[in-house]
Each structure stands twice: as structure tokens, then as C-alpha cells.
Write a protein that holds these residues in place. Structure first.
Motif, PDB file in Angstrom:
ATOM      1  N   ALA A 221     -10.721 -15.652 -18.701  1.00 29.84           N
ATOM      2  CA  ALA A 221     -11.212 -16.651 -17.749  1.00 29.84           C
ATOM      3  C   ALA A 221     -12.727 -16.619 -17.602  1.00 29.84           C
ATOM      4  CB  ALA A 221     -10.555 -16.432 -16.387  1.00 29.84           C
ATOM      5  N   GLY A 222     -13.379 -15.743 -18.371  1.00 31.28           N
ATOM      6  CA  GLY A 222     -14.834 -15.700 -18.363  1.00 31.28           C
ATOM      7  C   GLY A 222     -15.454 -14.657 -17.470  1.00 31.28           C
ATOM      8  N   PHE A 223     -14.632 -13.769 -16.923  1.00 33.17           N
ATOM      9  CA  PHE A 223     -15.164 -12.738 -16.032  1.00 33.17           C
ATOM     10  C   PHE A 223     -15.596 -11.497 -16.811  1.00 33.17           C
ATOM     11  CE2 PHE A 223     -12.640 -15.277 -13.137  1.00 33.17           C
ATOM     12  CZ  PHE A 223     -13.375 -15.249 -11.966  1.00 33.17           C
ATOM     13  N   GLU A 224     -16.586 -10.819 -16.267  1.00 28.90           N
ATOM     14  CA  GLU A 224     -16.895  -9.470 -16.740  1.00 28.90           C
ATOM     15  C   GLU A 224     -15.955  -8.530 -16.001  1.00 28.90           C
ATOM     16  OE1 GLU A 224     -20.603  -6.274 -16.787  1.00 28.90           O
ATOM     17  OE2 GLU A 224     -21.032  -8.426 -16.797  1.00 28.90           O
ATOM     18  N   ALA A 225     -14.997  -7.980 -16.741  1.00 31.44           N
ATOM     19  CA  ALA A 225     -13.917  -7.218 -16.112  1.00 31.44           C
ATOM     20  C   ALA A 225     -14.005  -5.741 -16.472  1.00 31.44           C
ATOM     21  CB  ALA A 225     -12.567  -7.779 -16.531  1.00 31.44           C
ATOM     22  N   HIS A 226     -13.787  -4.901 -15.487  1.00 36.23           N
ATOM     23  CA  HIS A 226     -13.795  -3.448 -15.668  1.00 36.23           C
ATOM     24  C   HIS A 226     -12.489  -2.909 -15.107  1.00 36.23           C
ATOM     25  CE1 HIS A 226     -18.214  -3.982 -16.096  1.00 36.23           C
ATOM     26  NE2 HIS A 226     -18.047  -4.835 -15.088  1.00 36.23           N
ATOM     27  N   GLY A 227     -11.966  -1.848 -15.702  1.00 35.10           N
ATOM     28  CA  GLY A 227     -10.705  -1.307 -15.226  1.00 35.10           C
ATOM     29  C   GLY A 227     -10.644   0.196 -15.307  1.00 35.10           C
ATOM     30  N   GLU A 228      -9.847   0.781 -14.433  1.00 37.59           N
ATOM     31  CA  GLU A 228      -9.708   2.232 -14.432  1.00 37.59           C
ATOM     32  C   GLU A 228      -8.379   2.621 -13.805  1.00 37.59           C
ATOM     33  OE1 GLU A 228     -12.063   5.984 -12.454  1.00 37.59           O
ATOM     34  OE2 GLU A 228     -13.291   4.438 -13.459  1.00 37.59           O
ATOM     35  N   ILE A 229      -7.790   3.685 -14.326  1.00 39.77           N
ATOM     36  CA  ILE A 229      -6.590   4.282 -13.740  1.00 39.77           C
ATOM     37  C   ILE A 229      -7.004   5.610 -13.124  1.00 39.77           C
ATOM     38  CG2 ILE A 229      -4.271   5.183 -14.174  1.00 39.77           C
ATOM     39  CD1 ILE A 229      -4.240   3.359 -16.691  1.00 39.77           C
ATOM     40  N   ARG A 230      -6.693   5.790 -11.868  1.00 38.00           N
ATOM     41  CA  ARG A 230      -7.079   7.016 -11.172  1.00 38.00           C
ATOM     42  C   ARG A 230      -5.860   7.732 -10.627  1.00 38.00           C
ATOM     43  NH1 ARG A 230     -12.866   7.051  -8.088  1.00 38.00           N
ATOM     44  NH2 ARG A 230     -14.088   6.503  -9.942  1.00 38.00           N
ATOM     45  N   ALA A 231      -5.857   9.032 -10.757  1.00 36.86           N
ATOM     46  CA  ALA A 231      -4.801   9.844 -10.164  1.00 36.86           C
ATOM     47  C   ALA A 231      -5.243  10.261  -8.765  1.00 36.86           C
ATOM     48  CB  ALA A 231      -4.529  11.069 -11.024  1.00 36.86           C
ATOM     49  N   GLY A 232      -4.266  10.490  -7.888  1.00 35.61           N
ATOM     50  CA  GLY A 232      -4.604  10.976  -6.563  1.00 35.61           C
ATOM     51  C   GLY A 232      -4.000  10.136  -5.459  1.00 35.61           C
ATOM     52  N   GLU A 233      -4.460  10.386  -4.233  1.00 26.31           N
ATOM     53  CA  GLU A 233      -3.969   9.661  -3.072  1.00 26.31           C
ATOM     54  C   GLU A 233      -4.568   8.253  -3.094  1.00 26.31           C
ATOM     55  OE1 GLU A 233      -3.711   7.890   0.642  1.00 26.31           O
ATOM     56  OE2 GLU A 233      -5.644   8.740   0.018  1.00 26.31           O
ATOM     57  N   VAL A 234      -3.751   7.267  -2.746  1.00 25.31           N
ATOM     58  CA  VAL A 234      -4.130   5.873  -2.964  1.00 25.31           C
ATOM     59  C   VAL A 234      -5.398   5.492  -2.212  1.00 25.31           C
ATOM     60  CG1 VAL A 234      -3.421   3.471  -2.663  1.00 25.31           C
ATOM     61  CG2 VAL A 234      -1.762   5.163  -3.435  1.00 25.31           C
ATOM     62  N   GLU A 235      -5.393   5.656  -0.891  1.00 23.83           N
ATOM     63  CA  GLU A 235      -6.527   5.179  -0.095  1.00 23.83           C
ATOM     64  C   GLU A 235      -7.813   5.878  -0.498  1.00 23.83           C
ATOM     65  OE1 GLU A 235      -9.482   5.049   2.969  1.00 23.83           O
ATOM     66  OE2 GLU A 235      -8.284   6.831   2.531  1.00 23.83           O
ATOM     67  N   ALA A 236      -7.758   7.188  -0.687  1.00 20.32           N
ATOM     68  CA  ALA A 236      -8.956   7.939  -1.057  1.00 20.32           C
ATOM     69  C   ALA A 236      -9.459   7.531  -2.438  1.00 20.32           C
ATOM     70  CB  ALA A 236      -8.662   9.437  -1.023  1.00 20.32           C
ATOM     71  N   SER A 237      -8.533   7.291  -3.372  1.00 22.60           N
ATOM     72  CA  SER A 237      -8.928   6.893  -4.726  1.00 22.60           C
ATOM     73  C   SER A 237      -9.610   5.531  -4.727  1.00 22.60           C
ATOM     74  CB  SER A 237      -7.698   6.859  -5.643  1.00 22.60           C
ATOM     75  OG  SER A 237      -7.098   8.132  -5.746  1.00 22.60           O
ATOM     76  N   LEU A 238      -9.035   4.577  -4.000  1.00 19.59           N
ATOM     77  CA  LEU A 238      -9.623   3.245  -3.938  1.00 19.59           C
ATOM     78  C   LEU A 238     -10.973   3.268  -3.226  1.00 19.59           C
ATOM     79  CD1 LEU A 238      -6.451   1.137  -3.028  1.00 19.59           C
ATOM     80  CD2 LEU A 238      -7.552   1.290  -5.263  1.00 19.59           C
ATOM     81  N   ARG A 239     -11.028   3.990  -2.126  1.00 17.17           N
ATOM     82  CA  ARG A 239     -12.289   4.063  -1.369  1.00 17.17           C
ATOM     83  C   ARG A 239     -13.381   4.735  -2.204  1.00 17.17           C
ATOM     84  NH1 ARG A 239     -13.139   8.046   2.317  1.00 17.17           N
ATOM     85  NH2 ARG A 239     -10.889   8.310   2.501  1.00 17.17           N
ATOM     86  N   GLY A 240     -12.994   5.791  -2.929  1.00 12.49           N
ATOM     87  CA  GLY A 240     -13.963   6.476  -3.774  1.00 12.49           C
ATOM     88  C   GLY A 240     -14.518   5.579  -4.869  1.00 12.49           C
ATOM     89  N   TYR A 241     -13.642   4.822  -5.500  1.00 12.19           N
ATOM     90  CA  TYR A 241     -14.088   3.916  -6.557  1.00 12.19           C
ATOM     91  C   TYR A 241     -15.020   2.853  -5.980  1.00 12.19           C
ATOM     92  CZ  TYR A 241     -14.016   0.881 -10.660  1.00 12.19           C
ATOM     93  OH  TYR A 241     -14.399   0.124 -11.747  1.00 12.19           O
TER      94      TYR A 241
END
Length: 284
Positions: A221-241
Motif C-alpha cells: 500500500a506504499g507504507f514504510e513498514a517495520h516489524g518485530e516479534i518480541r518475547a515477554g510480558e505484553v504491556e511491557a514489551s509494547l511499551r518498551g518498543y
């Protein structure tokens, strides 16, 4: 008026952020903008509270005075709402919106929004309302009820606007979050914004293939897209990223049963929303 950005405002300090984010969304989506103010006219004191040891005449006099006070409060609340709506429209015009409109209703916010749901393309609302507790991690009860009642995208915003340049999608491969990726890919709201797709879990083939699908959908769709898989607790992992990549907005599904979407299941407000200093776009 259908297919509009609707911004729910009151006298709280979040109203400024609501105005600016709603104006941003309206311009990006080329959608009309409507500001909504709801006046709750429920009496403050119930008659049952006046049945003590006072005489009948005194009791009737007090009820008359309280009725008069309620009527005065209602008039003041309506006038305050009108002033607030005019100020919001003026601010939106300064932000570049052409002819924003406003609506004032009597009743309760959740019930009013439910009635107007068919007119709403995106709802913008503050983290807390005027009457809510002011602790930073407190979430307004109205917001939680709105999220549970409305079947429209809801943008919960902080009190200060920051033009989004990087958005993070909390992705788990579920139907809701796949729909969210497709929505972002198609929506003019996110054009020119970098998209980060984050999954929390083990680095296994199935998870990787789901992430690859999301990244390809956005890239196509024309976006600059970045992706990552993180292990750990959900909220902390998302907040950290989000902190590491200077994310400006979080997109996530509102309900579900997977590791990411379970954040909003049950009667307890999620840590993710309570701690959020970023705007959060909730999808149903």
C-alpha cells in the motif's frame, strides 16, 4: 451527516487534545468534523435524602429550593457547553478545518453516542472527562463504557497534540488486528506515516508468517513498514518498543482472547490504556 469524525468534549483539560487530534483526523480523512457536548441533567440530590426528622413544610420548601438549584445548574451547564463548543470550532478552524459543526445533547454520553453511532466514522475522546479523578493512571469510566458499547474506531487521546509520524500496531494475527492492518493500509489517515508492526510471543514459523503478511500488506500500500516479534510480558514489551522507536500512536484491537487482545477483556481497565501517554486507536 454520516461518515464524520466526531469529537466528544467537555470542560476537562483533555478537550484541547481532543480538538487538535480530531482536526488532524478530519483533514487527513477529508471527513466532516462534529464536536459533541452532552449535558447530564440528573438531579444532584434525591428526594429520599430529605426524609429525616424535619417537618413536612420545611421538607417541601427544601425540595422547591433544590429543584430551582437543579434548573440553574442545568442552564449553566448548557451555557458552558455552548461556549466550549464555540471555542472548539474556532480552534479547529485555526487548525485548517472548514466549517466544523457542533451538537449539544441532554442525557448521558454513552447513550448519546450509541444513538449517533451510524453517523460516526471515527470517535475522538479524551482519556478522562471533566468529572473524573485526575491521577495520571486513572481512566475515565465514560471512556471504558464507550469502548464497550460502540462498534466504531475510537481514538483515545492525551491532553497535548503531537502530529503522528510513526504508528505502532499491536498485532497478533487475529481477525480484528488483521482488519486493523488492512484498514491502515487503505485509510488516508495514515498516509506518509511509518508503520511498525509488533507481535509479542515466540519466534516460530506461524508467528513469522503472520508478521510477514502484515508487513507485505502495508508495503504493497506504499507504507514504510517495520516489524518485530518480541518475547515477554505484553504491556511491557509494547511499551518498551514504543519508547525505543519514538512511536506517536498505538493501534490495537479492543477485545479478544489472544495475548495482545486479552488486555481489554473483563471488567478491569487495562494497564496498557491506563499508562498510555500516546493516543491509542481502538478497533472493534
Amino acid at each position: 451527516m454520516t461518515d464524520q469524525v466526531m469529537a466528544a468534549i467537555d470542560g476537562s483539560h483533555f478537550s484541547t487534545g481532543v480538538c487538535d487530534y480530531a482536526a488532524w483526523a478530519s483533514l487527513a480523512m477529508a471527513a466532516p468534523l462534529t464536536f459533541l457536548h452532552v449535558v447530564d441533567n440528573h438531579p444532584q440530590v434525591a428526594e429520599a435524602n430529605l426524609t429525616g426528622n424535619i417537618g413536612l413544610g420545611s421538607r417541601e420548601h427544601l425540595l422547591e429550593e433544590l429543584t430551582s438549584l437543579d434548573e440553574q445548574r442545568a442552564r449553566l451547564a448548557q451555557e458552558h457547553g455552548r461556549v466550549t463548543l464555540e471555542a472548539a470550532k474556532a480552534r479547529a478552524v485555526e487548525d485548517g478545518v472548514t466549517e466544523p459543526s457542533s451538537r449539544q445533547r441532554n442525557g448521558e454520553l454513552v447513550e448519546t453516542l450509541t444513538e449517533l453511532e451510524n453517523d460516526i466514522r471515527l470517535l475522538v475522546i479524551g482519556k478522562r472527562g471533566e468529572a473524573a479523578h485526575q491521577a495520571p493512571e486513572h481512566l475515565g469510566s465514560n471512556l471504558e463504557r464507550v469502548v464497550r458499547s460502540l462498534h466504531r474506531p475510537i481514538l483515545m487521546v492525551p491532553d497535548e497534540f503531537r502530529a503522528p509520524k510513526r504508528v505502532m500496531i499491536a498485532f497478533d494475527g487475529s481477525k480484528t488486528t488483521r482488519k486493523g492492518v488492512e484498514m491502515i493500509a487503505q485509510s488516508p489517515l495514515f498516509k506518509g506515516i511509518d508503520c511498525h508492526v509488533v507481535m509479542v510471543g515466540a519466534e516460530v514459523a506461524d508467528v513469522r508468517s503472520q508478521l510477514d503478511w502484515a508487513l507485505k500488506t502495508l508495503s504493497d500500500a506504499g507504507f514504510e513498514a517495520h516489524g518485530e516479534i518480541r518475547a515477554g510480558e505484553v504491556e511491557a514489551s509494547l511499551r518498551g518498543y514504543a519508547e525505543e522507536h519514538d512511536i506517536d500512536m498505538l493501534v490495537m484491537g479492543a477485545y479478544g482472547h489472544s495475548r495482545v487482545r486479552h488486555l481489554l477483556v473483563g471488567s478491569t481497565t487495562t494497564t496498557m490504556l491506563r499508562r498510555a501517554s500516546l493516543p491509542v486507536l481502538l478497533l472493534r
